[in-house]
Enzyme design. Sequence first.
Site, PDB file in Angstrom:
ATOM      1  N   GLU A 154       0.091  -1.042   5.597  1.00 29.47           N
ATOM      2  CA  GLU A 154       1.144  -0.645   6.525  1.00 29.47           C
ATOM      3  C   GLU A 154       1.046   0.823   6.898  1.00 29.47           C
ATOM      4  OE1 GLU A 154       5.125   0.838   7.858  1.00 29.47           O
ATOM      5  OE2 GLU A 154       3.994   1.490   6.105  1.00 29.47           O
ATOM      6  N   ASP A 187       0.824  -1.214   0.000  1.00 24.89           N
ATOM      7  CA  ASP A 187       0.000   0.000   0.000  1.00 24.89           C
ATOM      8  C   ASP A 187       0.857   1.262   0.000  1.00 24.89           C
ATOM      9  OD1 ASP A 187       0.841  -0.670   2.652  1.00 24.89           O
ATOM     10  OD2 ASP A 187      -0.651   0.708   3.465  1.00 24.89           O
TER      11      ASP A 187
END
Lengths: 355, 355
Positions: free
Chosen positions: B128, B72
């Site tokens: 994350e 991400d």
Amino acid sequence: MATLDLTTDVVTLTRQLMDIESVSLNELELADAVERALAAYDHLVVERRGNSIVARTDLGLPERVVVAGHLDTVPVNGNFPSRLDEATGILHGLGACDMKAGDAVILKLAASLEAPNRDVTYVLYDAEEIEAVHNGLGKLAASEPDLLAGDFAILMEPSNAGVEAGCQGTLRVEVRTTGERSHSARSWRGVNAIHKAGEVLRRLEAYVPRKPVIDGLEYHEGLNAVFVSGGVAGNVIPDECVVTVNYRFAPDRSEEEALAFVQSFFDGYEVTLTDSAPSALPGLDRPAAKAFIEAVGGEVGPKFGWTDVARFTVLGIPAVNYGPGDPMFAHKADEHVRISEITTCELALRDWLTA
Amino acid sequence: MATLDLTTDVVTLTRQLMDIESVSLNELELADAVERALAAYDHLVVERRGNSIVARTDLGLPERVVVAGHLDTVPVNGNFPSRLDEATGILHGLGACDMKAGDAVILKLAASLEAPNRDVTYVLYDAEEIEAVHNGLGKLAASEPDLLAGDFAILMEPSNAGVEAGCQGTLRVEVRTTGERSHSARSWRGVNAIHKAGEVLRRLEAYVPRKPVIDGLEYHEGLNAVFVSGGVAGNVIPDECVVTVNYRFAPDRSEEEALAFVQSFFDGYEVTLTDSAPSALPGLDRPAAKAFIEAVGGEVGPKFGWTDVARFTVLGIPAVNYGPGDPMFAHKADEHVRISEITTCELALRDWLTA
């Protein structure tokens, strides 16, 4: 169409005033009722500006006094309409002490004193409880100061039916510290502006207030942080911190002197003035003030909070606060007034104006 | 349906990854593409949990290493899709350094190393960049730690293609002072909570950071106010002030020890823990770590910021950060990576896994 009966007793009239809702900027209905009620009396010259009403006797007497009160209240807070507790003699509700009881005294005197011993200017104005720019008394003072002319003024804000003289000035400054942002994992690459504000707060904590005695009254200054804010994110060294400081200064200091003191107090920091209102000297040495104090009796106290008496001082008119109710309950849900204080104030003023 | 070509060069692959938008919680399309691309290789056992993919060689070798990266990115900030500046050799755009370049290295190695000298577990996980509760690596560590089992782990977060070992822990506390409200015109009737916070800030300003040396690396702690707030109204003495403090602590302190230090540092004040994440020991004395550092060469530095290496430490696996790109440009509009660093990292890891 709301109506007011100025022939009734002052407590009933207080309730009539309280039961016409007049939160700031919504004074129209009450101002209409006040204007209509006063216009019925031939001994008064009634003028209206916006939602402020000025009613004067015009007897050509050598002395003129101004008696003033504001018509608006803070917002309704579960305390509307009025509720009289007969057992305790306490009248509860919005505006009880701040300041429809004072307004009722003004209206009773205006209606009933056809031939007072001094000419009287009765002022009932709007928008005291919000930003100063709306203040009806302030607008009159700026545009038509002649309407407020007089030798002495009484503002009927709550003062526990005692005389409070002068008022302290108030100003607010922002004291700003700056630094440099960095990630808090590498904080040594930045400069923490919040840490720098520690010295600002330390100076405030060490501040010793002045307590000057003026016309025999001891004032009590105050210098306080009222807000502090700073911070960008939970992992960023903050680059700015602002401490908002309120200085309450005694009537022997002008706004300029007060600001100079604050600037010197925070020497080394960026200080920005955001708000300022002048103090008012008690003026108890003026003959009109002396006569009033002798007439109503009791101890005279200093006024710590800022009130519209300062607007009269700016016009060169000595002014005092004198009205029914405890100011500690102003703006509270449990606002109330002792009905005995309302009648005390009415009688004292009636005696002074008819003696 | 987005596709990834794992046979192309690592820079082109980085761009393919960057051009599939995968802002946190929107990783589905990219995770699908990663899973499909890896499933084509018979030497890998591919498993998927949510939007996290784990691909392993299963050669029965005595040592296993884990190489991990998150899929991400932070939100788009005018920097999507990728843009390669051929003249400077710099690849610009969202995810360039944080961390699609690292992901590309992982995918290239996974696809091309049929017979590495150590078994390898490649982990590409989601979420994350947001609250820890969503973190794909954290979820795997909690529910299926066996999937992450290994002797050594490399997290390919940007580290300028150098090895950064361990990571500092981080916690946040609120330090609260209380007082008593009063009208600021009668400030002596109240107690100013903001003034009391001056001593909190004074202590922070006087703080001297610890700089412990662990496995030859000097860490550098930090104790900083990141927020301060207090205040009720411009004319009220404030009854509460909250200083939010972030403590970054070296890997020789546990979360409990770190909290105990902060509590003792602010002795006499109300301290509330709001957030805490453990540090990670560098673990450079472990054979797998030593071999890796020898293989990739260069100076080893301490990791000041918190990263997911701490999640491996909790599982008992020594871990380091090693990846292309400068972390100072992560989360910035001008995020970028030198393409030479991407190929450097790929080659270093390839050499180490095939030597």
